[in-house]
Design an enzyme around this catalytic site. Structure first.
Site: not given
Ligand code: ADP
Length: 784
Positions: A682, A725
């Site tokens: 990611s 996140k």
């Protein structure tokens, strides 16, 4: 009457066939005769005061007896005392006279009559015969002492026999032999040969007798020993009783029996327990096994077998309990209340589903578990599975091991004291596996509603019913949990709190809790909202509220000390006075970077602690086109970096870069916060952004953070853990969040204030990322 003269020559005599006896010369034998023809033969012999020939039958199976069925050597004998019995049979004593050979059948009706020839026997005693006779006598003496069958005076009788053949006959008749063996002796006419056979038979008999006697002695010794102990113990008990004090062992055994009857064990367990009590009663008190059995019985009798708390299924009251203890967590509370509602309707038929709470530390997993137990009225117990590598920790050791104990499950059930507690298993993501067996296989059994009604613990050795237990497991991250385990559970995620939520939790719960724990009242210590916000921002960086609670606790402790030292309340902690209590700030809130910089981009990663921002730095140096990656990067992240580099090279024309640049430049990519291992795809677009920023010498906006996987052609792929996140980016003061378009759906659960404060940019390609992140203000190119 013994007289060899009786038949000196061939004669015709009646026969007495026998299937059960061989009659030897010189010896008296008792017989019972039932066969009609034999009775006739006896009457004939008696009528003539003559001998009769006793002869054994060879073939016992044959139907009608014929002359051929008889052995050819028999014994001529006088009939002694005889008695007619009421049933027509005759009991008689036969005096054997001498061996005869059956020569010819005269008639077989109404009785057998045959021509017989006497057999001469030698009475010579050459030296080897004497020696044999002595040997036979010695063996025979031993046999008589060992055997209970041979009469004691038989040896005396044998000693007084002079003739060798006679001695052999006598000894053979005293031994317990089969009919063919006896007949063989009868037919052995040579005296030396006969004595030899008898001595062999004697030796065999002696072997058997000796073995028998050895076994008998051993058995007797055992019996004597245990009987002796038993009697002594009984006597001791009787004496103690007389003296007025009850035998402590008896008292213990009675108590155990009462306990076993009263704790509501299943029948199988009760039988096992009673068996063990019996063993205990029989055991000498000093035996080391006594304490083993005692401990075992102690476990059996103190475990809950049927004691159960009644579930409180009053939904409204449960909702109140949950709200009283927790701020927010609406979805989780709803799920719990739904569960209770279904249970209420299903009236206990529903198997408890196994919930798995997944979230960073301090997000309230344990405390909501406690609240659920409180709302349901169940006992609450918990174990930590972190670091368990041995199956025996879950299932226990067999009792044969010294110091064996049940496994953690059973131990915890004893602590619970009821069969239906709420059982929390923490850190199910940290269960290990090694050569001592795989604990997860035992956990699978515990968590499987099909199997856990008879959970087997090695120590307990009887099945234990876990089906009424409500299991809740917790984990920091979902990935390391075995898929087979994950499938059995309903996962509920605890994504972590926003600043506003933390503030709410602190004001409503943490401050009051810490105050009361430190014996302070609200008049003595208050926190301004500004102070709490500053603690959240500058003294903690976490998804949960554990450190926040700790810092509040720190302040309380310091204030408590001041008060104890005589200072006067009220104390108000404001954002300004905070450093006085907590020292200088620990984290810099706000923009993660102070300036917009070239070659630095901000990513976000999901960690065990929830989520965190992660800067990526790229430096270019003159060199030979090498790529260096540092900062504990995992394999996948390294590949991402390669992909980002390849993408940048392929697009060099678009960025207006000299294609030769890559050949004479070394690239170093570094991801700081070095101690934390980082992996996953990611960070792909973050690395690419930092790299391109460095190559084109354009700075990256300091308030932009991003997440997304990159392909070689610059497409942006979706990633996981978005909620964590986004919250981490928000915590760090990021303003713009760049994320894959495909992840847009994941934003549903993000609190409204976070959505308001963050600008989300959904991207599909790298060009869109660069458009948002790079500041298109060309700085003068640095010399490469
Ligand atoms: P976890 O088990 O997830 O590590 P805990 O349940 O131990 O976290 O929570 C840590 C502390 O934070 C506890 O004192 C708990 O009461 C408090 N806490 C966490 N979440 C909340 C909440 N939503 N409302 C009130 N207190 C909370």
């Amino acid at each position: 009457m013994v007289d060899e003269e009786v038949i000196k020559e061939e004669r015709e005599l009646p026969l007495l066939p026998r299937r059960d006896a061989v009659v030897f010369p010189h010896l008296v034998t008792q017989l019972v005769v039932t066969r009609q023809s034999s009775i006739r033969a006896i009457e004939e012999a008696i009528a003539h005061d003559d001998v009769i020939v006793v002869v054994a039958r060879r073939d016992l199976e044959a139907g009608k007896l014929t002359f051929d069925h008889l052995y050819s050597i028999g014994t001529a004998a006088f009939i002694g005392h005889h008695l007619k019995m009421p049933d027509g049979s005759i009991t008689l004593w036969i005096h054997g006279q001498r061996r005869v050979r059956l020569a010819e059948l005269i008639h077989d009706e109404p009785f057998f009559k045959a021509k017989v020839v006497p057999i001469e026997e030698s009475t010579q005693k050459p030296i080897h015969i004497v020696a044999l006779m002595r040997a036979v006598l010695a063996l025979f003496e031993k046999c008589t002492t060992l055997s209970s069958q041979i009469p004691d005076d038989a040896y005396i009788a044998a000693m007084n026999i002079e003739e060798p053949g006679w001695l052999a006959d006598f000894v053979a008749s005293s031994l317990e032999l089969e009919l063919p063996e006896r007949q063989e002796i009868l037919e052995t006419l040579d005296t030396h040969e006969r004595l030899l056979r008898v001595s062999i038979l004697l030796a065999q008999e002696l072997d058997v007798l000796e073995l028998q006697s050895k076994i008998h002695t051993q058995v007797q010794e055992e019996v004597d020993k245990s009987q002796r102990e038993y009697f002594l113990r009984e006597q001791l008990r009787a004496i103690q009783k007389e003296l007025g004090n009850i035998d402590p062992l008896m008292r213990e055994i009675n108590e155990l029996k009462e306990k076993i009857a009263s704790v509501g064990m299943p029948e199988a367990v009760m039988n096992k327990a009673n068996e063990e009590v019996e063993r205990l009663a029989m055991m000498p008190p000093a035996s080391p096994e006594v304490s083993v059995i005692r401990t075992y019985l102690d476990w059996l009798t103190t475990l809950p077998w049927s004691k159960e708390t009644e579930d409180n299924l009053d939904i409204k009251q449960a909702a109140r309990v949950l709200d009283e203890n927790h701020y927010g967590l609406t979805k989780i509370k709803e799920r719990v209340l739904e569960y209770m509602a279904v249970r209420k309707l299903a009236q206990g038929k529903l198997r408890s589903p196994i919930l798995c709470f997944v979230g960073a530390p301090g997000t309230g997993k344990t405390s909501i578990g406690k609240a659920i137990a409180q709302a349901l009225g169940r006992k609450f117990v918990r174990i930590s599975l972190g670091g368990i590598r041995d199956e025996a920790e879950i299932r226990g050791h067999r009792r044969t091991y010294v110091g064996a104990l049940p496994g953690r499950i059973i131990q915890t059930m004893r602590t619970a004291g009821t069969i239906n507690p709420l059982f929390m298993m923490d850190e199910i993501d940290k269960v290990g596996m090694d050569f001592r067996g795989d604990p997860s296989s035992a956990l699978l059994e515990v968590l499987d509603p099909e199997q856990n009604h008879s959970f087997s613990d090695h120590y307990l050795d009887v099945p234990y019913n876990l089906s009424k237990v409500m299991f809740i497991t917790t984990a920091n991250v979902l990935d390391p949990i075995l898929p087979a385990l994950r499938d059995r559970m309903e996962v509920i995620e605890f994504p972590g709190y926003t600043e506003e939520e933390k503030l709410g939790i602190a004001e409503q719960f943490l401050v009051p809790k810490q105050l009361s724990e430190h014996g302070l009242s609200e008049e003595q210590l208050r926190f301004s909202t500004g102070a709490l916000r500053r603690i959240i921002r500058e003294y903690t960086r976490e998804a949960g509220v554990r450190n926040l609670e700790r810092e509040i606790g720190n302040i309380c402790r310091k204030v408590a000390r001041l008060i104890a030292e005589g200072e006067t309340p009220p104390h108000l902690v404001t954002s300004l006075s905070l450093t006085k209590y907590l020292g200088p700030q620990k984290f810099f809130w706000g923009t993660a970077e102070e300036r917009d910089e070239v070659g630095v981009a901000m990513g976000v990663a999901r960690t065990e602690m929830g989520g965190d921002i992660l800067g990526v730095e790229v430096t270019l140096m003159e060199g030979k086109g090498n790529l260096t990656l540092t900062g504990q990067l995992g394999e996948v992240m390294r590949e991402s970096a390669q992909a980002a580099l390849s993408y940048a090279r392929s697009k060099s024309a678009t960025f207006g870069l000299d294609p030769k640049l890559f050949e004479k430049t070394d690239i170093h990519i570094h991801v700081p916060a070095g101690a934390i291992p980082k992996d996953g795809p990611s960070a792909g677009i973050t690395i690419a952004t930092a790299l391109i920023s460095a190559l084109v010498q354009q700075p990256v906006h300091k308030e932009v953070a991003m997440t997304g996987e990159i392909t070689l052609r610059g497409r942006v792929l979706p990633v996981g853990g978005l909620k964590e996140k986004v919250l981490a980016a928000h915590r760090a003061g990021i303003k713009t969040f760049v994320m894959p378009k495909k992840n847009e759906k994941d934003l549903g659960d993000i609190p409204a204030n976070v959505r308001r404060e963050l600008t989300f940019v959904y991207v599909q390609g790298m060009d869109e990322v660069l458009n948002t992140a790079l500041i298109d203000k060309r700085e003068p190119r640095r010399q490469l």
